[in-house]
Enzyme design. Sequence first.
Site: not given
Ligand code: XLS
Length: 436
Positions: A100, A103
Amino acid sequence: MAAFPDIEKIQYEGPDSKNPLAFRWYDENKVIEGKTMKDHFRFSVVYWHTFRGDGSDPFGSPTLQRPWDDGTESVENACQRARVAFEFMEKLGCPYYAFHDRDVAPEGATLAESHANLDAVVQVLKEEQERTGIKLLWGTANMFSNPRFMHGASTSCNADVFAYSAAQVKKAMEVTHELGGENYVFWGGREGYQTLYNTDIKREMDHMGMFMNMAVDHANKIGFTGTFLIEPKPKEPTKHQYDSDVAACVNFLRAYGLTDRFKLNVETNHATLAGHTMMHELDYAGAQGMLGSIDANTGDLMLGWDTDQFLTDNYIATQIMLMLLKYGGLAQGGVNFDAKVRRESFEPVDLFHAHIGSIDCFARGLEIAAAIRADGELQSFVDSRYSSWDGGVGAEIESGNHCFESLEAYMLEKGEISDNQSGRQEMLENLINRYM
Ligand code: XLS
Ligand code: NI
Ligand code: NI
């Protein structure tokens, strides 16, 4: 300065190895059904859990030891962390990663500052990608952590939040494109509702459809040809997420004219939360031509939330691989470890144990699935189960040569159906167990 000085590149040592820091099943060059293991999986490490997870939970503070991280939200720390991430992925031998925007780089005091922070870290990511050959599977935007997204992003009741989200996704897409990302993911963090008493579903869904169409338009403008992926999840953090499951997402994409550019990123733990098996979600997505990528993890049936554990269940891995082989693989997608170590597994080496175990579990699932397919017993059972459609009235119906009137005439003449055959579920479950 290495962050993992005691760990060498993880090697394949075969099933008899007792070395916990070696692969027992994942031999990246081994060819199965005409493709190397490396190409079947396109394994990917996630930035958020693996490099930003700190082990905190609603009841307690961080537990994870990450000595390379100075604990600040500075750009310097983010750049240092990025180099550590690549050292980890290189030693693990994972060809892809995913992130993201927030991140990899800290959010700034303004949108402009956030953009600039991201640009600074992206330069390091780019250098490290070039140095190691590790590639970006997908990028995405975090539009759920900051309080401004409390009512959602593109589905917020506040039009400014829609605009802010557009600006954030625009930048995240541009950065993904700059890094050669092969996909761009939408996981609808807070795109849903907590109560219908305050919610205009129609308006919110229309806004989300409009938002995704703007994303496609912008991709065309900047020349990003990667696949867009929607990641279904039924709940958490909202009571109801609009992208509830594969079927709901396919319907959404069709309704808003998005099926050309979008596919689905199917996550094991989200399938379970939706009351489906991962096998069901993959089969449904594959049948609709919408299988794009996988977020690999597993939940805990005793807990019932998105615990994001590393998958070590050979049965689930086998079912996943049966589906991937059935639908010809993931193309531009990959097997992305959206999973985190438990907060009690606080040492850096635990990151290796977690990924190695899950990589091996998938490799073994692939071997088992390929063996089941090579023997062909399961497939020939399914073929014979549907054989009434291969000739006679079945073939005539499938080729569109019947209507209710002609079928009534057929049945009046025949009087009763040909005998049904047993489904043989238990026999087939026993058959699968022969390979485990
Ligand atoms: C949350 C999601 C998230 C996505 C990315 O539950 O799995 O981690 O994969 O935004
Ligand atoms: Ni996910
Ligand atoms: Ni998830």
